[in-house]
Scaffold this active site. Structure first.
Site, mmCIF file in Angstrom:
data_model
loop_
_atom_site.group_PDB
_atom_site.id
_atom_site.type_symbol
_atom_site.label_atom_id
_atom_site.label_comp_id
_atom_site.label_asym_id
_atom_site.label_seq_id
_atom_site.Cartn_x
_atom_site.Cartn_y
_atom_site.Cartn_z
ATOM 1 N N VAL A 275 0.860 -1.177 0.000
ATOM 2 C CA VAL A 275 0.000 0.000 0.000
ATOM 3 C C VAL A 275 0.893 1.222 0.000
ATOM 4 O O VAL A 275 1.846 1.297 0.786
ATOM 5 C CB VAL A 275 -0.927 0.021 1.235
ATOM 6 C CG1 VAL A 275 -1.844 1.238 1.188
ATOM 7 C CG2 VAL A 275 -1.731 -1.263 1.333
ATOM 8 N N CYS A 276 0.620 2.154 -0.896
ATOM 9 C CA CYS A 276 1.335 3.427 -0.937
ATOM 10 C C CYS A 276 2.849 3.180 -1.051
ATOM 11 O O CYS A 276 3.290 2.423 -1.896
ATOM 12 C CB CYS A 276 0.966 4.239 0.308
ATOM 13 S SG CYS A 276 1.341 5.996 0.231
ATOM 14 N N THR A 277 3.661 3.813 -0.180
ATOM 15 C CA THR A 277 5.115 3.689 -0.293
ATOM 16 C C THR A 277 5.640 2.357 0.220
ATOM 17 O O THR A 277 6.855 2.147 0.249
ATOM 18 C CB THR A 277 5.814 4.845 0.447
ATOM 19 O OG1 THR A 277 5.360 4.879 1.806
ATOM 20 C CG2 THR A 277 5.518 6.177 -0.228
ATOM 21 N N GLY A 278 4.765 1.446 0.604
ATOM 22 C CA GLY A 278 5.211 0.091 0.892
ATOM 23 C C GLY A 278 5.879 -0.545 -0.311
ATOM 24 O O GLY A 278 6.661 -1.498 -0.173
ATOM 25 N N THR B 108 2.841 3.370 -6.927
ATOM 26 C CA THR B 108 2.901 3.830 -5.551
ATOM 27 C C THR B 108 2.210 5.183 -5.505
ATOM 28 O O THR B 108 1.607 5.613 -6.500
ATOM 29 C CB THR B 108 4.357 3.904 -5.039
ATOM 30 O OG1 THR B 108 4.347 4.220 -3.644
ATOM 31 C CG2 THR B 108 5.160 4.958 -5.783
#
Length: 339
Positions: free
Chosen positions: A122-125, A142
């Site tokens: 999720v996102c910057t993961g 991202t």
């Protein structure tokens, strides 16, 4: 039915909504499907220690990452600085993902991913997945603000900045924050069927579901606002009159500029050509009508400036990989506001 083990990784600086969004979807889906054992959600951190999120919220994990058992779906949330907060960073600024994430955390993610059926960020993961070598040669996305950085730091990753989530084999990545909910709903639909995903989406009062290849931004948000008033007025006119003659010549006349000067100035100030801006506005207008009204395809095509249903169909297939009728079937609003 065998429970699907969902393991959500926690670490210092994790974004709390990246954690709780997918957790609420998976936990709620099991209840909505009346299959309490459909998912078994576990949060885990290095050493099993409590962590503090990027917003300061303290999270208590269920387990130590090193002791997690079988994994069906591994979820790696994003964070302001996955390697830990920077003491010199301005706390009022989002500093983005750390250039040097914790090596042990990356190693644990790599090990868990090696035995998981699905790996999700999720996102910057996505940066943690890339650091673990899990995105090499894969298409990924991202948060829009960090797509260029992801591509710069990991040139072996095919970064697509536009979609809200991307699936490449057993690895799925999503855009910023709430896109993790969209991705989780898509996985629930895959596992338990559309009806269950619809029930949990209604419960959470979210859309079921934005298509993965939907742009992270609307046309108006993705584009810049022109500096000069005549061009800003043209932008407003386009949005309010998608059915009108929106050729460069017609728009230039509204701005009292020559077509050549208008096209050059519009692209410089807005960031896209007039044609691409018009295409985006018309597609967005048509999508809203398909989702929120019972108007026929031909009527929508006409009111959004496509002229013919076939022209609109080509635009939808090109941008959303689905013709208008199929788009409406999947994403149309229900009378009570759910999807």
């Amino acid at each position: 039915m065998r429970a699907r083990s969902v393991v959500v990784v926690l670490y210092e600086g994790v974004q709390s909504l990246d954690v709780t969004g997918p957790v609420e979807v998976f936990a709620g889906a099991a209840a909505a499907a009346r299959r309490p054992g459909a998912y078994r959600v576990t949060t885990a951190s290095p050493g099993g220690a409590p962590v503090r999120s990027s917003s300061g919220l303290r999270l208590l994990p269920d387990a130590d990452l090193a002791e997690v058992g079988p994994v069906h779906t591994l979820v790696v949330p994003g964070g302001v600085r996955p390697g830990g907060p920077d003491a010199d960073a301005d706390p009022d600024l989002d500093e983005g993902p750390d250039e040097r994430p914790d090596a042990d955390l990356v190693a644990r993610i790599r090990e868990l991913a090696g035995r998981a059926e699905r790996v999700v960020s999720v996102c910057t993961g996505a940066f943690l997945l890339a650091e673990a070598g899990l995105l090499a040669g894969r298409r990924a996305t991202t948060h829009w603000a960090y797509c260029e950085e992801l591509a710069r730091r990991f040139p072996d990753v095919v970064v697509d900045p536009d979609p809200i989530h991307v699936r490449d084999g057993h690895v799925a990545t999503s855009a910023g924050v709430t896109a993790g909910i969209d991705l989780a709903l898509a996985l629930v639909e895959e596992d338990l069927g559309r009806d269950t995903a619809l029930l949990i989406a209604r419960h959470l009062v979210v859309f079921l579901r934005r298509p993965g290849n939907q742009a992270q931004f609307s046309t108006q948000l993705a584009a810049q606002v022109a500096a000069r008033q005549p061009l800003r007025e043209v932008q407003r006119w386009i949005t309010e009159h998608p059915e009108a003659d929106l050729s460069v010549e017609a728009l230039a006349a509204r701005a009292a500029l020559s077509p050549r000067h208008f096209a050059r100035s519009f692209a410089a100030e807005v960031g896209v050509t007039p044609g691409r801006y018009v295409d985006g506005v018309r597609l967005e207008a048509a999508r809203r009508l398909l989702e929120d009204t019972e108007d026929g395809i031909e009527e929508i095509a006409r009111s959004c400036g496509y002229g013919t249903p076939e022209a609109m169909r080509r635009a939808f297939v090109r941008s959303l990989a689905a013709p208008p009728a199929e788009y409406r079937r999947r994403f149309r609003s229900t009378p009570d506001g759910g999807r």
